[in-house]
Design a protein around this motif. Sequence first.
Motif, PDB file in Angstrom:
ATOM      1  N   THR A   1     -70.581 -25.220 120.676  1.00 30.66           N
ATOM      2  CA  THR A   1     -70.752 -25.458 119.246  1.00 30.66           C
ATOM      3  C   THR A   1     -70.872 -24.150 118.486  1.00 30.66           C
ATOM      4  N   ARG A   2     -71.701 -23.243 118.987  1.00 28.05           N
ATOM      5  CA  ARG A   2     -71.948 -21.994 118.278  1.00 28.05           C
ATOM      6  C   ARG A   2     -70.726 -21.089 118.254  1.00 28.05           C
ATOM      7  N   LEU A   3     -69.914 -21.141 119.307  1.00 27.31           N
ATOM      8  CA  LEU A   3     -68.727 -20.292 119.366  1.00 27.31           C
ATOM      9  C   LEU A   3     -67.496 -20.988 118.798  1.00 27.31           C
ATOM     10  N   GLY A   4     -67.638 -22.266 118.419  1.00 18.44           N
ATOM     11  CA  GLY A   4     -66.509 -22.975 117.853  1.00 18.44           C
ATOM     12  C   GLY A   4     -65.429 -23.271 118.867  1.00 18.44           C
ATOM     13  N   LEU A   5     -65.821 -23.490 120.127  1.00 19.57           N
ATOM     14  CA  LEU A   5     -64.868 -23.742 121.205  1.00 19.57           C
ATOM     15  C   LEU A   5     -64.851 -25.220 121.560  1.00 19.57           C
ATOM     16  N   GLU A   6     -63.766 -25.646 122.226  1.00 22.93           N
ATOM     17  CA  GLU A   6     -63.593 -27.063 122.506  1.00 22.93           C
ATOM     18  C   GLU A   6     -63.977 -27.460 123.926  1.00 22.93           C
ATOM     19  N   ASN A   7     -63.906 -26.527 124.878  1.00 22.86           N
ATOM     20  CA  ASN A   7     -64.189 -26.892 126.262  1.00 22.86           C
ATOM     21  C   ASN A   7     -64.603 -25.680 127.079  1.00 22.86           C
ATOM     22  N   ARG A   8     -64.935 -25.935 128.343  1.00 20.67           N
ATOM     23  CA  ARG A   8     -65.436 -24.890 129.237  1.00 20.67           C
ATOM     24  C   ARG A   8     -64.380 -23.821 129.514  1.00 20.67           C
ATOM     25  N   VAL A   9     -63.118 -24.225 129.567  1.00 21.98           N
ATOM     26  CA  VAL A   9     -62.063 -23.257 129.849  1.00 21.98           C
ATOM     27  C   VAL A   9     -61.972 -22.242 128.719  1.00 21.98           C
ATOM     28  N   GLN A  10     -62.020 -22.719 127.478  1.00 21.05           N
ATOM     29  CA  GLN A  10     -61.998 -21.795 126.352  1.00 21.05           C
ATOM     30  C   GLN A  10     -63.215 -20.877 126.382  1.00 21.05           C
ATOM     31  N   ALA A  11     -64.359 -21.417 126.764  1.00 23.19           N
ATOM     32  CA  ALA A  11     -65.564 -20.592 126.857  1.00 23.19           C
ATOM     33  C   ALA A  11     -65.398 -19.512 127.926  1.00 23.19           C
ATOM     34  N   ALA A  12     -64.803 -19.877 129.059  1.00 27.01           N
ATOM     35  CA  ALA A  12     -64.578 -18.917 130.134  1.00 27.01           C
ATOM     36  C   ALA A  12     -63.622 -17.822 129.676  1.00 27.01           C
ATOM     37  N   LEU A  13     -62.555 -18.207 128.986  1.00 25.42           N
ATOM     38  CA  LEU A  13     -61.594 -17.227 128.487  1.00 25.42           C
ATOM     39  C   LEU A  13     -62.247 -16.303 127.461  1.00 25.42           C
ATOM     40  N   PHE A  14     -63.079 -16.881 126.603  1.00 26.43           N
ATOM     41  CA  PHE A  14     -63.764 -16.069 125.604  1.00 26.43           C
ATOM     42  C   PHE A  14     -64.656 -15.021 126.285  1.00 26.43           C
ATOM     43  N   ALA A  15     -65.404 -15.452 127.292  1.00 20.62           N
ATOM     44  CA  ALA A  15     -66.298 -14.522 127.997  1.00 20.62           C
ATOM     45  C   ALA A  15     -65.495 -13.402 128.663  1.00 20.62           C
ATOM     46  N   HIS A  16     -64.362 -13.761 129.287  1.00 25.98           N
ATOM     47  CA  HIS A  16     -63.520 -12.745 129.926  1.00 25.98           C
ATOM     48  C   HIS A  16     -62.936 -11.798 128.883  1.00 25.98           C
ATOM     49  N   SER A  17     -62.506 -12.341 127.741  1.00 21.84           N
ATOM     50  CA  SER A  17     -61.879 -11.510 126.724  1.00 21.84           C
ATOM     51  C   SER A  17     -62.867 -10.511 126.134  1.00 21.84           C
ATOM     52  N   GLN A  18     -64.174 -10.837 126.201  1.00 22.15           N
ATOM     53  CA  GLN A  18     -65.190  -9.941 125.662  1.00 22.15           C
ATOM     54  C   GLN A  18     -65.823  -9.064 126.734  1.00 22.15           C
ATOM     55  N   GLY A  19     -65.285  -9.135 127.951  1.00 19.98           N
ATOM     56  CA  GLY A  19     -65.793  -8.297 129.025  1.00 19.98           C
ATOM     57  C   GLY A  19     -67.132  -8.738 129.580  1.00 19.98           C
ATOM     58  N   LEU A  20     -67.472 -10.016 129.410  1.00 19.24           N
ATOM     59  CA  LEU A  20     -68.772 -10.509 129.853  1.00 19.24           C
ATOM     60  C   LEU A  20     -68.738 -11.011 131.286  1.00 19.24           C
ATOM     61  N   ALA A  21     -67.558 -11.205 131.854  1.00 18.26           N
ATOM     62  CA  ALA A  21     -67.472 -11.765 133.202  1.00 18.26           C
ATOM     63  C   ALA A  21     -66.487 -10.973 134.031  1.00 18.26           C
TER      64      ALA A  21
END
Length: 236
Positions: free
Chosen positions: A216-236
Amino acid sequence: MTVRVLVADDQEMVRTALRMVIDRREDLSVVGESADGEQAVAHALELRPDVVLMDVRMPGVTGVEATRRIVTGWPGPGAAPRVLVLTTFDLDEYVHAALRAGATGFLLKNSPPDQLARAVRAAADGEAVLAPSVTRRLIDTVTSLPAALLPGGPDHSGPVPALARPGAGPDERGTLTERELQVLVLLARGMSNARIATALGVSEANVKSRVNRILTRLGLENRVQAALFAHSQGLA
């Protein structure tokens, strides 16, 4: 527990091959086959599988549209089937479309049988599944995710600012706490809610609640988008 799988592909030969791969595993079972997207939606409602293996390109209703109908239009009871998209085309546009439609993951049809079986199990457990050959390129080119850069990293202490979805009002903007950031990092490593709960020493319900807040806070629709977001920001 046996994972029940629905195979949707317009080519009978492909459906037969996928059935052979899946049915050879004791914990996996094909409960039905669909030759197009319209059938896939109808069969999903009728057979209520745990996972749908969905071809992207099918006549009439595409796999992407069928995925959207299954995920967003699921009447219950219970959760909608996890949709794992399969295609011969290593194209980012289809990955983006499938993820926006609510797919749990994406694999190429030439994936080795064992990798396919593992992906089905992971999808059934709610884990994010992405073909290794497209993950890096997808992360580099993803355009549908928020552009905000989360400061710090996994060890960052205190609240982490995050952008809400485009157009969200002030009351929809929020922060990621340190624990929520930890959950995001573990989610990006492909861990299910149960595994994250064990790693953090909390309940699975607690993790599920935090994942929902992150989306909700990141405006994402599912876990895959959340995983991609974390990777794109260097968090994982």
